[in-house]
Design a protein around this motif. Structure first.
Motif, short mmCIF file in Angstrom:
data_model
loop_
_atom_site.label_atom_id
_atom_site.label_comp_id
_atom_site.label_asym_id
_atom_site.label_seq_id
_atom_site.Cartn_x
_atom_site.Cartn_y
_atom_site.Cartn_z
N GLU A 92 11.28 16.48 -4.32
CA GLU A 92 10.13 15.83 -3.69
C GLU A 92 8.94 15.69 -4.63
OE1 GLU A 92 9.96 14.26 -0.81
OE2 GLU A 92 12.07 14.72 -0.47
N ALA A 93 8.90 16.55 -5.67
CA ALA A 93 7.79 16.48 -6.63
C ALA A 93 8.10 15.49 -7.75
CB ALA A 93 7.51 17.86 -7.22
N ASP A 94 9.28 14.86 -7.65
CA ASP A 94 9.78 14.04 -8.74
C ASP A 94 8.91 12.81 -9.02
OD1 ASP A 94 12.22 14.06 -10.44
OD2 ASP A 94 12.24 11.95 -9.75
N PHE A 95 8.95 12.38 -10.28
CA PHE A 95 8.18 11.21 -10.71
C PHE A 95 8.50 9.98 -9.86
CE2 PHE A 95 7.82 7.57 -13.78
CZ PHE A 95 6.45 7.50 -13.76
N SER A 96 9.81 9.81 -9.56
CA SER A 96 10.21 8.62 -8.80
C SER A 96 9.53 8.59 -7.42
CB SER A 96 11.71 8.57 -8.64
OG SER A 96 12.16 9.70 -7.92
N ARG A 97 9.31 9.77 -6.84
CA ARG A 97 8.61 9.83 -5.55
C ARG A 97 7.16 9.36 -5.71
NH1 ARG A 97 10.52 9.43 -1.08
NH2 ARG A 97 8.67 10.44 -0.24
N SER A 98 6.53 9.79 -6.82
CA SER A 98 5.15 9.38 -7.07
C SER A 98 5.06 7.88 -7.26
CB SER A 98 4.60 10.08 -8.32
OG SER A 98 4.47 11.45 -8.09
N VAL A 99 6.08 7.31 -7.94
CA VAL A 99 6.08 5.87 -8.19
C VAL A 99 6.14 5.10 -6.88
CG1 VAL A 99 7.40 3.97 -9.20
CG2 VAL A 99 7.04 6.05 -10.50
N ILE A 100 6.96 5.60 -5.94
CA ILE A 100 7.06 4.94 -4.64
C ILE A 100 5.67 4.83 -3.98
CG2 ILE A 100 7.95 5.20 -2.27
CD1 ILE A 100 10.24 4.54 -3.93
N ILE A 101 4.90 5.93 -4.08
CA ILE A 101 3.58 5.92 -3.42
C ILE A 101 2.64 4.95 -4.14
CG2 ILE A 101 1.74 7.36 -2.50
CD1 ILE A 101 3.59 9.79 -3.06
N VAL A 102 2.69 4.95 -5.49
CA VAL A 102 1.85 4.00 -6.23
C VAL A 102 2.23 2.57 -5.83
CG1 VAL A 102 1.27 3.09 -8.52
CG2 VAL A 102 1.51 5.55 -8.20
N LEU A 103 3.56 2.31 -5.72
CA LEU A 103 4.02 0.97 -5.32
C LEU A 103 3.48 0.59 -3.95
CD1 LEU A 103 7.76 0.85 -6.45
CD2 LEU A 103 5.84 -0.42 -7.38
N ALA A 104 3.54 1.54 -3.02
CA ALA A 104 3.06 1.24 -1.66
C ALA A 104 1.61 0.80 -1.70
CB ALA A 104 3.23 2.47 -0.76
N VAL A 105 0.79 1.52 -2.48
CA VAL A 105 -0.64 1.20 -2.54
C VAL A 105 -0.85 -0.15 -3.23
CG1 VAL A 105 -2.87 1.94 -3.43
CG2 VAL A 105 -1.31 3.62 -2.47
N VAL A 106 -0.13 -0.38 -4.32
CA VAL A 106 -0.35 -1.61 -5.08
C VAL A 106 0.17 -2.83 -4.31
CG1 VAL A 106 0.26 -2.86 -7.19
CG2 VAL A 106 -0.35 -0.45 -7.30
N ILE A 132 -7.81 7.63 -4.16
CA ILE A 132 -7.89 7.95 -5.59
C ILE A 132 -7.82 6.68 -6.44
CG2 ILE A 132 -6.75 9.18 -7.48
CD1 ILE A 132 -5.69 11.17 -5.37
N LEU A 133 -6.84 5.82 -6.12
CA LEU A 133 -6.55 4.64 -6.93
C LEU A 133 -7.50 3.48 -6.61
CD1 LEU A 133 -4.48 3.72 -9.04
CD2 LEU A 133 -3.04 2.92 -7.20
N GLY A 134 -7.59 3.14 -5.34
CA GLY A 134 -8.43 2.02 -4.95
C GLY A 134 -9.88 2.43 -4.76
N GLY A 135 -10.09 3.65 -4.26
CA GLY A 135 -11.45 4.12 -3.98
C GLY A 135 -12.19 4.49 -5.24
N ALA A 136 -11.56 5.35 -6.06
CA ALA A 136 -12.25 5.85 -7.23
C ALA A 136 -11.78 5.18 -8.52
CB ALA A 136 -12.07 7.36 -7.34
N GLY A 137 -10.69 4.41 -8.45
CA GLY A 137 -10.18 3.75 -9.64
C GLY A 137 -9.51 4.69 -10.62
N LEU A 138 -8.98 5.81 -10.13
CA LEU A 138 -8.28 6.77 -10.99
C LEU A 138 -6.79 6.64 -10.76
CD1 LEU A 138 -10.51 9.85 -10.11
CD2 LEU A 138 -10.61 8.53 -12.21
N LEU A 139 -6.00 6.75 -11.85
CA LEU A 139 -4.57 6.63 -11.69
C LEU A 139 -3.94 8.03 -11.64
CD1 LEU A 139 -2.06 4.94 -11.46
CD2 LEU A 139 -2.00 4.74 -13.94
N SER A 140 -3.29 8.33 -10.52
CA SER A 140 -2.55 9.58 -10.42
C SER A 140 -1.07 9.25 -10.39
CB SER A 140 -2.94 10.33 -9.14
OG SER A 140 -2.06 11.41 -8.94
N LEU A 141 -0.33 9.76 -11.36
CA LEU A 141 1.11 9.52 -11.40
C LEU A 141 1.87 10.73 -10.89
CD1 LEU A 141 1.49 7.64 -14.81
CD2 LEU A 141 1.54 6.69 -12.51
N GLY A 142 1.15 11.66 -10.27
CA GLY A 142 1.82 12.85 -9.76
C GLY A 142 1.45 13.13 -8.32
N HIS A 143 1.21 12.05 -7.57
CA HIS A 143 0.76 12.25 -6.19
C HIS A 143 1.80 13.01 -5.38
CE1 HIS A 143 -2.33 11.48 -3.29
NE2 HIS A 143 -1.47 11.00 -2.42
#
Lengths: 280, 300
Positions: free
Chosen positions: B214-228, B30-41
């Motif tokens: 598990e649906a929490d924002f902080s969990r989504s941030v962790i995944i964004v961090l991993a990708v970035v 989503i982020l690297g492939g399509a360039g879309l930002l998802s903050l609720g992954h």
């Protein structure tokens, strides 16, 4: 390419009638009409800001016209989405080069075949034999196009790391990968040196003769346009001020006025005039 | 600690690493492939997890299914499809708009989902959904991770994969070549969400528990961090990022102060990466690799 019969000049691929677009109060293009026959190179010239690129954007669906129609053979394209128009057979290049920066040279060309491969993504994910042959053919035609524009040895380069002139050629190869009937080139010779321009002229010529496409060309280099085009349309302030053969255009007083303007001699005007003079 | 104990101890962190890596691979598309930002992954991950758990706890006994392997496979399908449907519902209205509406909408969706889950008693409400049968394990997680990785690597070469990358790089050019940029972006988003759903299904059947957190924002941030941190443009980068995000807190486990401050260190790593290697840590490693491999761009 489908066979368009070559008899008579009534056989037009692209037919544009009375296109008009207004941005707020500004009329950017007014009553623009133009025809592109098969196997012919048509030129579109005019001073900076005359609306040439806007005309391209209207024909390719980037903008929707307020008035007028665009036909590709019998298909009406007016106001359709850009991707629909591209699929019907109108391809283009861009004045400010728009290559896919994250992809290699070969991938840029392959990406242009994406929609021809739709519905096969699952099959090609697992490399099923049903699509393997088709994919091989796509790869072959992509390589052939790269060879055609002289980029074979750059296959695996990052597209945007190519020299400027080669990037323009890659855009042409990429556009041709969509199997177009008409190719619109927006200032293809910009930033090229004389040798490169000669090569490009040959290339554009064979796009018409060998591949049978109709080409519409925006270009500032008068020598380039006058040499290549059978027919030229001149645009000024969004309106067509002259249509005709290169000779007729060079002699047209309105054209001379538009280029030279009220000011005595602008740089572009003299370049245009000398270009015309040395090549008639 | 003996080797035996260490191995015993590492199973859970390894499972967490595998799950995070699968989530990150989905977001990478989503982020690297399509360039879309998802903050609720993480929300799509939770949708997959809850649906899969509800399937094995409620639907499976009713259908008379008992074979654990079959159940696990079916729950992966349920997790993927439910997350895909949720992704579709969120993305369809947002992708028609220009700009960062998708980021806001995914953020909102995560909040709504978290609140909704807290109020559904059938799935445990705020207490969380427990007593889920133990169906998945470390091998399940790693085999799935390998398959997802393999499939995504191949997916880039398919027509849709190329269309997605072309759309990311230049929408106007992509459209001029017959690519429907809307469906390219939509496909990337729903496929990425479905992969998150798969991770959710694996998680609930390994840990046997899931909570609305598990649906929490902080969990989504962790995944964004991993990708970035790992590198947005590469799959291996996302897996590397997941490894860092799981290993660092684990290594700090015996020091509570350091552990609590872990987000500060992640932030520092992100700043470091952005300054010195904007394409992520993966590209930093690439610099030390032989020239031939570099030209092919690794797994690109």
């Amino acid at each position: 390419m489908n066979s368009t019969s070559n008899h008579g000049s009534s056989e037009f691929l692209l037919k544009v009638e009375n296109l008009t677009i207004r941005f707020g109060g500004l009329v950017a293009v007014q009553n623009f009409s133009l025809r592109v026959p098969a196997r012919q190179i048509v030129g579109l010239i005019g001073p900076n800001g005359a609306g040439k690129t806007t005309v391209f954007n209207l024909m390719t669906g980037v903008y929707k016209p307020n008035q007028g129609t665009v036909y590709l053979q019998e298909t009406e394209l007016t106001g359709r989405g850009a991707h629909v128009i591209a699929r019907s057979g109108v391809a283009r290049t861009f004045q400010n080069i728009r290559l896919f920066a994250g992809l290699t040279v070969l991938e840029n060309v392959i990406a242009a075949a994406s929609w021809q491969r739709r519905g096969q993504s699952v099959a090609s994910l697992f490399a099923l034999p049903a699509v393997a042959l088709k994919e091989k053919k796509l790869l072959e035609s992509a390589r052939k196009l790269l060879e055609f524009v002289g980029l074979s040895s750059y296959e695996n380069w990052e597209a945007t790391s190519l020299p400027y002139g080669l990037q323009r050629k890659l855009e042409i190869a990429r556009a041709m990968m969509t199997n177009p009937k008409v190719l619109l080139l927006d200032e293809p010779a910009a930033g090229m040196n004389p040798t490169e321009k000669d090569e490009l002229a040959k290339l554009v010529r064979s796009i018409c003769d060998v591949h049978g496409l109709g080409v519409l060309l925006i270009e500032h280099d008068m020598k380039f346009v006058m040499n290549l085009c059978a027919n030229i349309t001149v645009l000024d302030h969004g309106e067509v001020i002259a249509v005709g053969s290169p000779l007729e255009i060079q002699k047209n007083p309105k054209v001379i006025e538009a280029y030279l303007g009220a000011e005595e001699t602008t740089g572009e005007g003299t370049a245009a005039a000398s270009g015309q003079g040395s090549h008639s | 600690m003996t080797v035996q104990e260490f191995l015993q101890y590492s199973i859970l962190p390894l499972i967490f690493f595998g799950i995070t890596a699968i989530q990150a691979l989905g977001l990478q598309l989503i982020l690297g492939g399509a360039g879309l930002l998802s903050l609720g992954h993480a929300a799509f991950y939770a949708v997959g997890g809850y649906s899969a758990a509800a399937f094995t706890v409620y639907a499976a006994p009713a259908l008379g299914l008992t074979d654990p392997t079959l159940l696990m496979l079916l729950s992966l399908v349920v997790g993927a499809l439910s997350a895909l449907a949720a992704g579709f519902l969120v993305a369809v209205p947002c992708l028609r708009l220009q700009g960062d509406y998708l980021a806001m909408a995914t953020l909102g969706f995560a909040e709504i989902l978290g609140t909704a889950l807290k109020n559904i008693d059938a799935v445990g409400g705020t207490r969380g959904f427990g007593n889920i049968p133990k169906l998945s394990s470390l091998p399940w997680v790693f085999v799935t991770l390998a398959l997802v990785w393999w499939a995504l690597a191949r997916f880039r070469r398919t027509g849709l994969g190329m269309a997605i990358q072309a759309t990311r790089d230049d929408e106007i050019a992509a459209r001029s070549l017959g690519i429907s940029t809307y469906s390219a972006k939509l496909s990337a988003f729903v496929i990425g969400s479905a992969i998150a759903g798969i991770a959710g299904a694996l998680y609930v059947h390994a840990v046997q528990f899931i909570s609305p957190d598990e649906a929490d924002f902080s969990r989504s941030v962790i995944i964004v961090l991993a990708v970035v941190i790992g590198g947005m443009t590469s799959l291996s980068g996302s897996v590397l990022g997941a490894l860092i995000l799981v290993v660092v807190p684990e290594a700090l486990r015996h020091n509570d102060t350091l552990r609590e401050q872990r987000m500060i260190y992640f932030a520092l790593i992100v700043i470091f990466v952005m300054l010195f290697s904007p394409k992520g840590l993966q590209s930093l490693f690439m610099r030390f690799m032989p020239k031939a491999a570099q030209q092919r761009g690794g797994t690109r």
